[in-house]
Write a protein that holds these residues in place. Structure first.
Motif, mmCIF file in Angstrom:
data_model
loop_
_atom_site.group_PDB
_atom_site.id
_atom_site.type_symbol
_atom_site.label_atom_id
_atom_site.label_comp_id
_atom_site.label_asym_id
_atom_site.label_seq_id
_atom_site.Cartn_x
_atom_site.Cartn_y
_atom_site.Cartn_z
ATOM 1 N N VAL A 1 -6.438 -15.690 -20.713
ATOM 2 C CA VAL A 1 -7.323 -16.289 -19.701
ATOM 3 C C VAL A 1 -8.737 -15.705 -19.766
ATOM 4 N N PRO A 2 -8.922 -14.367 -19.849
ATOM 5 C CA PRO A 2 -10.290 -13.863 -20.021
ATOM 6 C C PRO A 2 -10.944 -14.328 -21.334
ATOM 7 N N LEU B 1 -11.895 -20.238 -12.785
ATOM 8 C CA LEU B 1 -10.820 -19.253 -12.943
ATOM 9 C C LEU B 1 -10.710 -18.293 -11.771
ATOM 10 N N VAL B 2 -11.724 -18.217 -10.932
ATOM 11 C CA VAL B 2 -11.715 -17.288 -9.810
ATOM 12 C C VAL B 2 -11.199 -17.998 -8.555
ATOM 13 N N THR C 1 -5.609 -14.121 -10.767
ATOM 14 C CA THR C 1 -4.823 -12.920 -11.034
ATOM 15 C C THR C 1 -4.943 -12.514 -12.497
ATOM 16 N N LEU C 2 -5.026 -13.486 -13.385
ATOM 17 C CA LEU C 2 -5.084 -13.217 -14.819
ATOM 18 C C LEU C 2 -6.500 -13.005 -15.348
ATOM 19 N N TYR C 3 -7.506 -13.531 -14.646
ATOM 20 C CA TYR C 3 -8.877 -13.479 -15.160
ATOM 21 C C TYR C 3 -9.518 -12.118 -14.917
ATOM 22 N N PHE D 1 1.093 -10.110 -19.341
ATOM 23 C CA PHE D 1 0.235 -9.412 -20.289
ATOM 24 C C PHE D 1 -0.481 -10.414 -21.202
ATOM 25 N N ALA D 2 0.256 -11.382 -21.737
ATOM 26 C CA ALA D 2 -0.345 -12.397 -22.608
ATOM 27 C C ALA D 2 -1.383 -13.218 -21.847
ATOM 28 N N GLY D 3 -1.058 -13.602 -20.618
ATOM 29 C CA GLY D 3 -2.011 -14.351 -19.806
ATOM 30 C C GLY D 3 -3.242 -13.542 -19.471
#
Length: 135
Positions: free
Chosen positions: A28-29, A42-43, A62-64, A22-24
């Motif tokens: 990251v975005p 990031l992709v 996954t996070l972005y 959740f934090a990531g």
């Protein structure tokens, strides 16, 4: 000061894996939106991952999530589903048939927008990377 403590207590009460996922998914975005790191890095580009050994790409993709004026609400919905379902899976409180847990494990990255074609990430990322949808 009491409000910050409430948020901190809530965050600490989230199960371990869900907490960092959740934090990531927020950090990251934010890093991509602020331009600290270009969204291009990031992709997931399979060629860069395999041939250039850029091993962070599966995790960062996954996070972005490309947050913008047209995707803000969708981003919040994705965060909500991530929190709700991942917490239930991690704590074992998901009351469902035996096979549904595996389905949710496969569905969560999809809800987070993982591995979508570059053109579906929005015009900003597609223009930056030069990616175009072939269909």
């Amino acid at each position: 000061i009491a409000k910050m403590s409430d948020i901190g207590d809530w965050f600490k009460s989230i199960p371990f894996i869900t907490r960092y996922w959740f934090a990531g998914s927020i950090l990251v975005p934010l890093i991509g939106k602020l331009g600290i790191i270009s969204p291009v890095y990031l992709v997931l580009w399979p060629d860069a991952f395999i041939n250039k050994f850029q091993i962070w790409r599966p995790i960062s993709s996954t996070l972005y999530f490309p947050v913008g004026p047209g995707t803000g609400f969708l981003y919040l919905v994705n965060l909500y589903f991530l929190y709700q379902y991942s917490t239930r899976l991690e704590t074992g409180t998901a009351s469902s048939p035996a096979g549904e847990g595996g389905y949710l494990d496969l569905e969560l990255p999809h809800l987070a927008g993982d591995m979508q074609p570059m053109s579906r990430l929005g015009p900003g990322v597609a223009d930056i990377t030069g990616a175009r949808d072939s269909s």
